[in-house]
Design a protein around this motif. Structure first.
Motif, PDB file in Angstrom:
ATOM      1  N   SER A  37     -12.870   3.992 -10.132  1.00 47.68           N
ATOM      2  CA  SER A  37     -13.360   2.786 -10.818  1.00 47.68           C
ATOM      3  C   SER A  37     -12.456   2.414 -11.977  1.00 47.68           C
ATOM      4  N   VAL A  38     -11.172   2.362 -11.707  1.00 48.38           N
ATOM      5  CA  VAL A  38     -10.202   1.996 -12.739  1.00 48.38           C
ATOM      6  C   VAL A  38      -8.979   1.397 -12.061  1.00 48.38           C
ATOM      7  N   ALA A  39      -8.381   0.408 -12.720  1.00 47.92           N
ATOM      8  CA  ALA A  39      -7.095  -0.148 -12.301  1.00 47.92           C
ATOM      9  C   ALA A  39      -6.098   0.118 -13.416  1.00 47.92           C
ATOM     10  N   VAL A  40      -4.863   0.443 -13.070  1.00 43.23           N
ATOM     11  CA  VAL A  40      -3.823   0.676 -14.065  1.00 43.23           C
ATOM     12  C   VAL A  40      -2.902  -0.536 -14.059  1.00 43.23           C
ATOM     13  N   VAL A  41      -2.912  -1.278 -15.171  1.00 40.44           N
ATOM     14  CA  VAL A  41      -2.116  -2.497 -15.303  1.00 40.44           C
ATOM     15  C   VAL A  41      -1.058  -2.274 -16.369  1.00 40.44           C
ATOM     16  N   ASN A  42       0.204  -2.190 -15.919  1.00 40.76           N
ATOM     17  CA  ASN A  42       1.320  -1.966 -16.844  1.00 40.76           C
ATOM     18  C   ASN A  42       1.084  -0.757 -17.747  1.00 40.76           C
ATOM     19  N   LYS A  53      -3.370   4.104  -2.316  1.00 44.71           N
ATOM     20  CA  LYS A  53      -3.086   3.280  -3.485  1.00 44.71           C
ATOM     21  C   LYS A  53      -2.702   1.867  -3.065  1.00 44.71           C
ATOM     22  N   GLY A  54      -3.373   0.858  -3.642  1.00 47.23           N
ATOM     23  CA  GLY A  54      -2.974  -0.534  -3.496  1.00 47.23           C
ATOM     24  C   GLY A  54      -2.165  -0.918  -4.719  1.00 47.23           C
ATOM     25  N   VAL A  55      -1.022  -1.561  -4.521  1.00 39.62           N
ATOM     26  CA  VAL A  55      -0.083  -1.796  -5.624  1.00 39.62           C
ATOM     27  C   VAL A  55       0.385  -3.246  -5.632  1.00 39.62           C
ATOM     28  N   VAL A 109       0.861  -1.182   0.000  1.00 38.42           N
ATOM     29  CA  VAL A 109       0.000   0.000   0.000  1.00 38.42           C
ATOM     30  C   VAL A 109       0.892   1.224   0.000  1.00 38.42           C
ATOM     31  N   GLU A 110       0.654   2.129  -0.940  1.00 38.98           N
ATOM     32  CA  GLU A 110       1.416   3.362  -1.019  1.00 38.98           C
ATOM     33  C   GLU A 110       0.557   4.523  -0.530  1.00 38.98           C
ATOM     34  N   VAL A 131       0.498  -3.202 -11.007  1.00 34.24           N
ATOM     35  CA  VAL A 131      -0.940  -2.932 -10.958  1.00 34.24           C
ATOM     36  C   VAL A 131      -1.183  -1.903  -9.863  1.00 34.24           C
ATOM     37  N   VAL A 132      -1.980  -0.880 -10.172  1.00 35.71           N
ATOM     38  CA  VAL A 132      -2.295   0.153  -9.183  1.00 35.71           C
ATOM     39  C   VAL A 132      -3.800   0.387  -9.166  1.00 35.71           C
ATOM     40  N   VAL A 133      -4.374   0.356  -7.973  1.00 33.71           N
ATOM     41  CA  VAL A 133      -5.759   0.804  -7.796  1.00 33.71           C
ATOM     42  C   VAL A 133      -5.753   1.910  -6.756  1.00 33.71           C
ATOM     43  N   ARG A 134      -6.644   2.853  -6.918  1.00 39.62           N
ATOM     44  CA  ARG A 134      -6.712   3.993  -6.002  1.00 39.62           C
ATOM     45  C   ARG A 134      -8.099   4.047  -5.362  1.00 39.62           C
ATOM     46  N   ASP A 135      -8.112   4.315  -4.091  1.00 36.45           N
ATOM     47  CA  ASP A 135      -9.355   4.346  -3.334  1.00 36.45           C
ATOM     48  C   ASP A 135     -10.374   5.295  -3.966  1.00 36.45           C
TER      49      ASP A 135
END
Length: 359
Positions: free
Chosen positions: A74-79, A57-59, A52-53, A67-71
């Motif tokens: 409604s989007v995840a960033v994958v590579n 942010k969960g990474v 967790v950053e 992979v990054v998701v932000r609290d």
């Protein structure tokens, strides 16, 4: 490299069979719905580390993937690519959760099976330039320096540069291929690319030209008469022989760049801008290996990056002439770490490649 195919199948089966064992905690009136899974569970099944950053942010990281998701988003960033989620991600404390059905998309993207669909509302104009990742296949040429009779540097313990370069290049190729890139190597074994040294260097550039490469990265190990010199270096081409370079690279310009740079001079300038950004990204990534940074991106007239028809960098991973440097490069875990760092840097840069230098 840990393969993702089998873990992803297991993960998808798990997602289809069960929901969360306990629903996320509610925060005020924002009740988190059932049907979420933990991001760390996805990471565990795919062989990625979960952290967790700051800023909620969960990474997930590992094997050159991120992979990054932000609290609340409604989007995840994958590579570097945005994957739409069916609901907002929830990151609280050391826990991150995503919708169960969206977890399947994340797992598939890690396995190279998902590409963000085109957004019809952003099909043209300025909005099209804000797309999160490249809208086309990206071709990357990896150049393991030296090979065959062109040995390169050699450590006191007998470790040869040509073999270290090839090993890291293979690991980098595997990582980038897993991410969905088209990857070519200037050599796949311990051999020279051409019999004469000058022709050998030019043959490496020719491969990038024929394949209409989008990115070129040359992998090397350094040496110095002063055994105390140690650390990695990242090089980009210095501005020289501009007219000659313009004329040559224009012959192999990709269709994508023809739409952006309509003249040889414009293409040269575009590549210079993108190469500078590419080199900065690679330097930042290499710092994660904890190999000493020799400081800043350097400029040089190395043939392969001078004549490359696309953004090109040359990486000197460490010094074989230094005892600690030779030990690092001789360590398989460190070579994997270098490859993962380079793959992460390439992927992050590639995700924004077509937006750099576009006004």
């Amino acid at each position: 490299m840990r393969g993702l195919a089998a873990p992803v199948v297991v993960l998808l089966a798990l997602i289809g069979a069960v929901g969360c064992t306990s629903g996320p905690r509610s925060r005020g009136n924002d009740k988190i719905p059932d049907g979420y899974v933990s991001l760390s569970a996805i990471g565990k099944d795919c062989g990625l580390a979960y952290t967790v950053e700051g800023n909620g942010k969960g990474v997930l990281t590992g094997d050159g993937q991120r992979v990054v998701v932000r609290d609340g988003l409604s989007v995840a960033v994958v590579n570097g690519n945005q994957i739409p989620l069916s609901g907002a991600a929830h990151v609280e404390g050391m826990d991150a959760k995503v919708p169960k059905d969206s977890a399947q998309k994340i797992a598939a993207a890690l396995a190279g099976g998902f590409r963000p669909p085109p957004d019809p509302e952003r099909s043209g104009g300025k909005e099209a330039r804000r797309q999160p990742g490249p809208s086309r296949a990206i071709t990357i040429v990896i150049d393991p320096g030296h090979g065959g009779k062109f040995d390169g540097a050699k450590a006191r313990n007998g470790l040869e540069e040509k073999k270290v370069n090839l090993e890291v290049a293979r690991l980098l190729r595997d990582a980038l291929t897993k991410m969905g890139f088209r990857v070519l190597m200037t050599r796949e074994s311990d051999r020279e690319v051409a019999k004469e040294y000058r022709n050998d260097l030019d043959a490496r550039v020719r491969l990038a030209e024929r394949s209409k490469a989008d990115l070129f990265i040359s992998i090397h190990s350094n040496a110095n008469n002063n055994a105390g010199v140690v650390g990695f270096e990242v090089y980009r081409s210095r501005a020289e022989s501009r007219k000659e370079v313009e004329a040559r690279i224009w012959k192999s310009v990709s269709t994508a760049n023809q739409r952006v740079a309509r003249t040889p001079a414009a293409l040269y300038d575009l590549n210079r801008i993108r190469t500078a950004a590419f080199a900065d990204e690679i330097r930042t990534s290499m710092r994660s290996t904890r190999i000493p940074d020799r400081g800043g991106v350097r400029e040089a007239g190395f043939h392969v990056i001078k004549w490359a028809p696309c953004p090109a960098v040359l990486v000197e991973m460490d010094y074989l002439s230094n005892t600690a440097g030779a030990q690092r490069l001789g360590n398989s875990a460190m070579r994997q770490k270098i490859a993962d760092a380079l793959a992460g840097g390439v992927a992050r840069f590639a995700s924004r490649l077509d937006r750099i230098g576009v006004k």
